[in-house]
Scaffold this motif. Structure first.
Motif, short mmCIF file in Angstrom:
data_model
loop_
_atom_site.label_atom_id
_atom_site.label_comp_id
_atom_site.label_asym_id
_atom_site.label_seq_id
_atom_site.Cartn_x
_atom_site.Cartn_y
_atom_site.Cartn_z
N PHE A 1 -49.40 73.80 -31.23
CA PHE A 1 -48.56 72.67 -30.88
C PHE A 1 -47.24 73.25 -30.39
O PHE A 1 -46.50 73.86 -31.15
N VAL A 2 -46.96 73.10 -29.11
CA VAL A 2 -45.79 73.74 -28.51
C VAL A 2 -44.71 72.71 -28.24
O VAL A 2 -44.95 71.68 -27.62
N LEU A 3 -43.51 73.00 -28.74
CA LEU A 3 -42.33 72.20 -28.47
C LEU A 3 -41.31 73.08 -27.76
O LEU A 3 -41.25 74.29 -28.00
N ARG A 4 -40.51 72.48 -26.91
CA ARG A 4 -39.44 73.21 -26.23
C ARG A 4 -38.11 72.57 -26.63
O ARG A 4 -37.95 71.36 -26.51
N ALA A 5 -37.19 73.38 -27.10
CA ALA A 5 -35.86 72.90 -27.48
C ALA A 5 -34.87 73.51 -26.50
O ALA A 5 -34.92 74.70 -26.21
N ALA B 1 -33.63 63.25 -27.26
CA ALA B 1 -32.32 63.82 -27.58
C ALA B 1 -32.20 63.85 -29.10
O ALA B 1 -32.59 62.90 -29.78
N THR B 2 -31.68 64.95 -29.66
CA THR B 2 -31.62 65.11 -31.11
C THR B 2 -30.22 65.53 -31.55
O THR B 2 -29.33 65.75 -30.74
N SER B 3 -30.07 65.72 -32.84
CA SER B 3 -28.79 66.14 -33.42
C SER B 3 -28.65 67.66 -33.37
O SER B 3 -29.56 68.37 -32.96
N ASP B 4 -27.50 68.15 -33.85
CA ASP B 4 -27.20 69.59 -33.80
C ASP B 4 -28.07 70.43 -34.71
O ASP B 4 -28.18 71.63 -34.50
N ASN B 5 -28.67 69.84 -35.74
CA ASN B 5 -29.44 70.65 -36.68
C ASN B 5 -30.93 70.71 -36.33
O ASN B 5 -31.76 70.92 -37.20
N LEU B 6 -31.26 70.59 -35.06
CA LEU B 6 -32.65 70.61 -34.62
C LEU B 6 -33.37 71.90 -35.00
O LEU B 6 -34.48 71.87 -35.51
N THR B 7 -32.73 73.04 -34.77
CA THR B 7 -33.40 74.31 -35.05
C THR B 7 -33.71 74.46 -36.54
O THR B 7 -34.79 74.91 -36.90
N ASP B 8 -32.76 74.07 -37.41
CA ASP B 8 -33.01 74.13 -38.86
C ASP B 8 -34.17 73.20 -39.24
O ASP B 8 -35.02 73.57 -40.04
N PHE B 9 -34.20 72.02 -38.64
CA PHE B 9 -35.26 71.05 -38.92
C PHE B 9 -36.64 71.60 -38.52
O PHE B 9 -37.60 71.51 -39.28
N LEU B 10 -36.71 72.22 -37.34
CA LEU B 10 -37.99 72.76 -36.87
C LEU B 10 -38.48 73.90 -37.76
O LEU B 10 -39.68 74.00 -38.04
N VAL B 11 -37.56 74.75 -38.22
CA VAL B 11 -37.95 75.84 -39.13
C VAL B 11 -38.47 75.25 -40.44
O VAL B 11 -39.49 75.71 -40.97
N GLU B 12 -37.82 74.22 -40.96
CA GLU B 12 -38.28 73.58 -42.20
C GLU B 12 -39.65 72.93 -42.03
O GLU B 12 -40.43 72.85 -42.98
N MET B 13 -39.96 72.48 -40.82
CA MET B 13 -41.26 71.86 -40.54
C MET B 13 -42.36 72.90 -40.36
O MET B 13 -43.52 72.55 -40.25
N GLY B 14 -41.99 74.17 -40.30
CA GLY B 14 -42.99 75.23 -40.18
C GLY B 14 -43.15 75.80 -38.78
O GLY B 14 -44.02 76.63 -38.53
N PHE B 15 -42.31 75.38 -37.85
CA PHE B 15 -42.37 75.93 -36.49
C PHE B 15 -41.66 77.27 -36.48
O PHE B 15 -40.81 77.56 -37.32
N ARG B 16 -42.03 78.11 -35.52
CA ARG B 16 -41.34 79.39 -35.34
C ARG B 16 -40.97 79.55 -33.87
O ARG B 16 -41.66 79.03 -32.98
#
Length: 147
Positions: A7-11, A48-63
């Protein structure tokens, strides 16, 4: 139990102005359709998301797979978005001040977000690409070929 396809997401975010929101994009698998179609077609969800997107994605298990800096210009022609930019490699992860160009060339990207079944849009894209032909060679890229 079963392994699903990745599952690929682009930030992405603008680095020109501080405080700009992150954008999260899901791009679906390319549709296997008519080979004569002039453009790659796939589902897209852009948020569009908030500033803590990268932290959220890491918590969800994305790398994170990769990161880069793109510097260039965005143009619009109707519903088409034309982006002309250079891609820069980040030398020290997370430090966007320490970069080097991957190439001397510019990348030209032409895309359209349209409702499903709007095949006429791909003809408009081909016509626009024909106008750029003396300067730019636009081609449909098969993402499977890149992997």
């Amino acid at each position: 139990g079963q392994q699903a396809s990745p599952f690929v997401l682009r930030a992405r975010r603008s680095m020109d102005k501080s405080g700009m929101p992150w954008h999260l994009r899901y791009l679906g698998q390319p549709e296997i359709g008519d080979k004569n179609r002039h453009a790659l077609v796939r589902n897209c969800v852009d948020i569009a998301t908030s500033d803590n997107l990268t932290d959220f994605l890491v918590e969800m298990g994305f790398r994170m797979d990769h990161e880069f800096v793109a510097k260039g210009h965005v143009f619009r022609k109707g519903i088409m978005k034309i982006v002309v930019y250079k891609i820069f490699r980040i030398l020290m992860p997370g430090n966007t001040e320490s970069i080097e160009p991957l190439s001397l060339s510019y990348l030209v990207e032409l895309n359209v977000v349209a409702p499903a079944g709007q095949d006429v849009v791909s003809d408009d894209m081909r016509n626009f690409a024909e106008q750029l032909k003396p300067l730019v060679h636009l081609e449909k890229i098969d993402p499977k070929r890149l992997m």
